[in-house]
Design an enzyme around this catalytic site. Structure first.
Site, PDB file in Angstrom:
ATOM      1  CB  SER A  15      -0.788   0.144   1.390  1.00  0.00           C
ATOM      2  OG  SER A  15      -1.950  -1.213   1.210  1.00  0.00           O
ATOM      3  CB  ALA A 262       5.808  -0.017  12.281  1.00  0.00           C
ATOM      4  CE  LYS A 263       3.687   1.139   3.982  1.00  0.00           C
ATOM      5  NZ  LYS A 263       2.803   0.851   3.550  1.00  0.00           N
ATOM      6  NE  ARG A 264       4.721   2.323  15.384  1.00  0.00           N
ATOM      7  CZ  ARG A 264       3.893   1.367  15.025  1.00  0.00           C
ATOM      8  NH1 ARG A 264       3.173   1.245  13.890  1.00  0.00           N
ATOM      9  NH2 ARG A 264       4.339   0.117  15.804  1.00  0.00           N
TER      10      ARG A 264
END
Ligand code: GLU
Length: 295
Positions: A15, A262-264
């Site tokens: 995504s 994680a994307k963060r």
């Protein structure tokens, strides 16, 4: 253990809500390697899962494909972009609607929480499904005329699957994880799951299941955090008349702190490793892929 039929078609389905990290590199490699094991019969696809219009950005899509190419991965074109195919999802929803298998739901998160509480559940024993609290079914009992009026008046609504009715229509179902063997499908763990969201007229579960069929994917590879989703996808395949692929779920890569990427965690993106001067080989090594197994 059965082997997937030839050709083996796999896909990596990111995504574009951020830059890829090492966990994505591993997941992309896992799908690519599954196809490569099939030799000349192996095909590796990429799909951009961008139904979440609020969070997805075209520049992340560009960056994702650039990073994967930089790593040396190659895939078949065209790349399927979900936002280009909203009609396919609408058609599937129409089909389910025609058979009485979905219903509009107007509830907000707060209303759902209140309803669950009113049903006597203490905050610590709220029945949970893989995607969160199980929907208590409030809107399933709405008067259909009232529901129609509310839709006509423009009330925001999701569309939920009547999971028990769909299961009753489909009968007992099984699917195969190539590592864990034959699985009896238990889609009821999701309750009446959302198939079209209030903010976008589809959902992860509906789009991914339909797209894997349309793209002819024969082996779905993805992280084990999505293992439970395969139970629901098997039911959607049955009620929508779609092919059932084989599945293989991989463990999730963790960073030096033992936590999942994680994307963060901005510091751990492939982009930042690349900008810090790492080579593709070094990045593959960080993802735990041995020299002989790399693209
Ligand atoms: N788009 C999903 C994700 O980024 C992957 C979906 C799948 O592989 O089924 O987590």
């Amino acid at each position: 253990m059965p082997t997937p039929p030839a050709p083996t078609v796999t896909r990596f389905a990111p995504s574009p809500t951020g830059l890829l990290h090492l966990g994505h590199a591993y997941s992309a490699w896992f799908a690519w390697a599954e196809a490569r094991r099939a030799g000349a019969d192996g095909r590796f696809l990429i799909r951009i899962e961008d139904i979440d219009r609020g969070r997805c950005r075209p520049e992340f899509e560009v960056a994702i494909l650039e990073d994967l190419a930089w790593l040396g991965l190659t895939w078949e074109v065209p790349v399927r972009r979900q936002s280009d195919h909203m009609d396919d999802y609408a058609q599937a929803l129409d089909d389910l609607d025609g058979r009485g298998l979905i219903y509009p739901c107007f509830c907000t998160r707060a209303e759902i929480a209140r309803e669950i509480e009113a049903a006597g559940h203490a905050p610590h024993d709220i029945p949970q499904g893989p995607d969160g609290p199980l929907y208590p079914g409030t809107c399933r009992h709405l008067d259909p005329v009232e529901a129609k009026d509310r839709i006509a008046a423009g009330d925001a609504h999701a569309l939920r699957l009547k999971t028990d009715a769909a299961s009753a229509q489909a009968g007992p179902l099984t699917w195969t994880d190539l590592d864990r063997g034959a699985q009896t499908a238990t889609p009821e763990i999701f309750g009446d799951v959302v198939l079209a969201r209030k903010d976008t007229p589809t959902s992860y579960h509906l789009s991914v299941t339909l797209d894997d069929h349309i793209q002819g994917v024969t082996c779905v590879t993805r992280g084990e955090d999505l293992f439970a989703a395969s139970h629901l996808h098997r039911l959607l395949q049955a009620v929508l008349g779609l092919d059932t692929p084989f599945y293989r779920h991989h463990g999730l890569l963790t960073g030096p702190d033992g936590k999942r990427f994680a994307k963060r965690d901005k510091s751990e993106t492939l982009r930042s490793l690349r900008e810090a001067g790492r080579t593709p080989g070094e990045v593959w090594a960080l993802a735990g892929i041995g020299e002989g197994d790399r693209p």
